[in-house]
Design a protein around this motif. Structure first.
Motif, PDB file in Angstrom:
ATOM      1  N   SER A   1      -7.730   2.336  -0.375  1.00 17.94           N
ATOM      2  CA  SER A   1      -6.708   1.360  -0.728  1.00 17.94           C
ATOM      3  C   SER A   1      -6.091   0.778   0.532  1.00 17.94           C
ATOM      4  CB  SER A   1      -5.624   1.995  -1.602  1.00 17.94           C
ATOM      5  OG  SER A   1      -4.887   2.965  -0.887  1.00 17.94           O
ATOM      6  N   CYS A   2      -5.466  -0.377   0.365  1.00 18.89           N
ATOM      7  CA  CYS A   2      -4.769  -1.027   1.470  1.00 18.89           C
ATOM      8  C   CYS A   2      -3.775  -2.026   0.897  1.00 18.89           C
ATOM      9  CB  CYS A   2      -5.743  -1.710   2.420  1.00 18.89           C
ATOM     10  SG  CYS A   2      -6.508  -3.190   1.746  1.00 18.89           S
TER      11      CYS A   2
ATOM     12  N   ASN B   1       0.816  -1.217   0.000  1.00 20.80           N
ATOM     13  CA  ASN B   1       0.000   0.000   0.000  1.00 20.80           C
ATOM     14  C   ASN B   1       0.851   1.269   0.000  1.00 20.80           C
ATOM     15  OD1 ASN B   1      -2.421   1.653   2.102  1.00 20.80           O
ATOM     16  ND2 ASN B   1      -2.623   1.292  -0.071  1.00 20.80           N
TER      17      ASN B   1
ATOM     18  N   SER C   1      -1.578   0.617  -5.245  1.00 22.23           N
ATOM     19  CA  SER C   1      -2.959   0.860  -4.797  1.00 22.23           C
ATOM     20  C   SER C   1      -3.221   2.308  -4.385  1.00 22.23           C
ATOM     21  CB  SER C   1      -3.374  -0.132  -3.699  1.00 22.23           C
ATOM     22  OG  SER C   1      -2.542  -0.050  -2.569  1.00 22.23           O
TER      23      SER C   1
END
Length: 156
Positions: A37-38, A11, A15
């Motif tokens: 995101s992650c 991340n 992402s």
């Protein structure tokens, strides 16, 4: 409102870039879609985006300066309608971590789902040079445009 989560390994590169591009593009298109995101891993949690990605994104007009990495949580499967993985390893991790089979079905490959493929997997620029980060920005812009079109047609 539809909610989409973009998922990569740490991340800090792919992402957050796709999240930022998608947020701006979806707003410009007038689509009510929340994005986040992650990463599947936790080793960058709390850190900002990779400095090379910050620079490449900034050069293209995308601001990642406020991003802070976080790891995938079990509740992400409930809170998001779609979890879009950057590559097959991330997709496999998503499906394995899903708390139930019907929640695992929410996971898909980002480029494939958006209709932007090929490539099917979003290359990780982390081990490369600045050119790889610039290429990632171009791929994010192209693939998010395809995502916006798919969502636009789905909302009709």
């Amino acid at each position: 409102m539809r909610r989409i989560l973009f998922v990569c390994l740490g991340n800090i590169c792919r992402s957050p870039l796709v999240e930022a591009v998608a947020r701006a593009s979806l707003a410009e298109a007038g689509l009510a879609v929340a994005v986040a995101s992650c990463g599947t891993g936790d080793w960058h949690a709390g850190e900002g985006a990779d400095p090379r990605m910050l620079a490449a994104a900034h050069a293209a007009g995308h601001d990642l300066s406020r991003h802070r990495a976080r790891q995938l949580r079990e509740r992400d499967f409930v809170e998001h309608d779609l979890l879009l993985a950057m590559d097959r390893a991330n997709l496999r991790d998503l499906r394995q971590r899903a708390p139930a089979p019907e929640l695992a079905a929410k996971a898909a490959l980002f480029l494939e789902w958006s209709g932007a493929a090929p490539p099917v997997e979003f290359p990780d620029p982390w081990h490369g040079d600045e050119a790889g980060f610039a290429a990632a920005v171009a791929l994010a812009e192209r693939s998010v445009a395809a995502l916006v079109e798919r969502l636009r047609h789905a909302s009709r």
